[in-house]
Design an enzyme around this catalytic site. Sequence first.
Site, mmCIF file in Angstrom:
data_model
loop_
_atom_site.group_PDB
_atom_site.id
_atom_site.type_symbol
_atom_site.label_atom_id
_atom_site.label_comp_id
_atom_site.label_asym_id
_atom_site.label_seq_id
_atom_site.Cartn_x
_atom_site.Cartn_y
_atom_site.Cartn_z
ATOM 1 N N CYS A 1 -1.928 33.096 11.541
ATOM 2 C CA CYS A 1 -1.301 33.782 12.672
ATOM 3 C C CYS A 1 -1.176 32.999 13.987
ATOM 4 C CB CYS A 1 -2.489 34.390 12.919
ATOM 5 S SG CYS A 1 -3.383 35.631 12.118
ATOM 6 N N GLU A 2 0.179 31.786 13.743
ATOM 7 C CA GLU A 2 0.485 31.391 14.414
ATOM 8 C C GLU A 2 2.007 30.787 14.378
ATOM 9 O OE1 GLU A 2 -1.455 28.235 16.487
ATOM 10 O OE2 GLU A 2 -3.439 28.618 15.200
ATOM 11 N N GLU B 1 0.853 -0.758 0.037
ATOM 12 C CA GLU B 1 -0.394 0.455 0.214
ATOM 13 C C GLU B 1 1.344 1.144 0.198
ATOM 14 O OE1 GLU B 1 -1.399 -0.424 3.847
ATOM 15 O OE2 GLU B 1 -2.756 -2.369 2.740
ATOM 16 N N TYR C 1 4.642 18.002 12.337
ATOM 17 C CA TYR C 1 5.874 16.712 12.639
ATOM 18 C C TYR C 1 7.053 17.010 12.669
ATOM 19 C CZ TYR C 1 2.334 14.167 10.309
ATOM 20 O OH TYR C 1 0.724 13.792 9.545
HETATM 21 N N1 LLP Z 1 -1.737 2.193 4.656
HETATM 22 C C1 LLP Z 1 -2.105 1.932 5.367
HETATM 23 C C2 LLP Z 1 -2.941 1.286 6.607
HETATM 24 C C3 LLP Z 1 -1.654 4.310 6.249
HETATM 25 O O1 LLP Z 1 -2.270 4.484 7.284
HETATM 26 C C4 LLP Z 1 -0.743 4.285 5.254
HETATM 27 C C5 LLP Z 1 -0.389 5.652 6.240
HETATM 28 C C6 LLP Z 1 -0.068 3.998 4.122
HETATM 29 C C7 LLP Z 1 -0.412 2.955 3.955
HETATM 30 C C8 LLP Z 1 0.131 4.938 3.578
HETATM 31 O O2 LLP Z 1 1.778 4.690 3.859
HETATM 32 P P1 LLP Z 1 2.878 5.685 2.825
HETATM 33 O O3 LLP Z 1 3.664 4.620 1.912
HETATM 34 O O4 LLP Z 1 2.818 6.715 3.052
HETATM 35 O O5 LLP Z 1 4.183 5.479 4.230
HETATM 36 N N2 LLP Z 1 0.732 12.027 7.092
HETATM 37 C C9 LLP Z 1 2.142 11.526 7.382
HETATM 38 C C10 LLP Z 1 1.328 10.843 7.473
HETATM 39 C C11 LLP Z 1 0.141 9.677 8.063
HETATM 40 C C12 LLP Z 1 0.981 8.140 6.981
HETATM 41 C C13 LLP Z 1 -0.674 7.558 7.559
HETATM 42 N N3 LLP Z 1 -0.762 6.145 6.567
HETATM 43 C C14 LLP Z 1 2.401 12.685 7.094
HETATM 44 O O6 LLP Z 1 2.681 13.629 6.698
HETATM 45 O O7 LLP Z 1 4.481 12.076 7.484
#
Ligand code: LLP
Length: 418
Positions: free
Chosen positions: A346-347, A277, A320
């Site tokens: 404004c933060e 995924e 983050y």
């Molecule tokens: N599958 C599931 C169940 C997930 O929760 C996520 C990401 C992915 C796949 C995809 O993961 P990736 O390949 O992108 O690492 N907003 C945060 C990242 C949150 C990720 C949440 N889940 C950021 O900006 O770093």
Amino acid sequence: MLTPHLHRSTATSELVYENVPLSDIARQFGTPTYVYSRAAIVANFRAYKSAFAASKPLLCYAVKANSTLSVLALLASEGAGFDIVSGGELQRVIAAGGDASKVIFSGVGKRTDEIALALAHHIHCFNVESEAELYRVNDVAIAQGKRARITFRINPDVDAKTHPYISTGLKSNKFGIAHLDAVRLYTLAASMTGIEVHGIECHIGSQITELSPYIDALKRLLSLVDDLSARGIQLHHLDIGGGRAIVYEGETLVPMADFAQAVEREIAGRNLDLFIEPGRSIVGDAGLLLTRVEYLKPGETKNFALVDAAMNDLIRPTLYDAYHPVAAVLQREGEATLYDIVGPVCESGDWLAKERALVLQQDDLLAVLCAGAYGMTMASNYNTRTRPCEVMVDGDEAHLIRERERFEDLIAHERIIV
Ligand code: LLP
């Protein structure tokens, strides 16, 4: 090259994305604007395909990373499946022409109507995250006279060694079912008339740079697969969750080929289809946020470059402490100054980058790099700011793929009651 397909012209010292100067994009579409490279997205997706050529996994792109219709349509045309976490994301996939039979539905809090919608569209599978959800999926499937294919998302309790907010595979996280509960829940699921037990999944976090947490989690999943098999429950697919990390700030990544080989070595000889995924690694370094310097504000202790993008457009630095490379679109000669790149919100937390050495003048353009994933999808309207437009570069052309939001869009659903 700064990120794939972005380079600086030797003739003009300007940044050019594929063959389009970023200054042309700013002129044509204004700022702030998210800009993506079609070729970079395709190359990132194909890198998985070729590294995993032996196991031919179903690559279910994590829609949450970037859910803009053109991005989804492009990936659908490359044969992608999709990992969704809401009914809304499913509707986006369908609106973009994606194949619902290649959709897997993740997430801890699926509502009844979302489950019903997904079943009605015959999605591939639900990644179930709790016993209560299992009962709900079973009920909705029976009501539709169907059997819902499921995996359980296992919480393998491994430390992904990433930012705590994006680490999801520890006991203390809300995600998945406990390893210890798995046999009991699979046995229960196998007895339900509305459920077809199909696979097993885990997702331990995002932006994981090391290989060992993945392999530890995979080994724990495979021992469960064996345990279940001995009890007469045969699984058909194994889903290793999100994809690889990307380079934001000099991170050393395990080469894709080594990653693929390590995963394939673990599942070799087993009759299990592989699912992945990936989100960030498909779109992250294939997009940037183009912004213009409104003011330069020298200070006693800090120099600020106030730009027209803000935390509402790209929240990752605020949320983050994330690092995004920043490059001046026009590289000027002269002595660099250390700037904090901040927005108009404004933060005090409204910053995009800190202490970057740049030669800048008012009205200059900046490119905030590696902003293709979790950029636009996490944007908000805080401070009644309209969200940026989005442009897809393809060779010599720049296509507007989402218009800039207008004030009218923001108030469209409000009613004044006095
Ligand atoms: N599958 C599931 C169940 C997930 O929760 C996520 C990401 C992915 C796949 C995809 O993961 P990736 O390949 O992108 O690492 N907003 C945060 C990242 C949150 C990720 C949440 N889940 C950021 O900006 O770093």
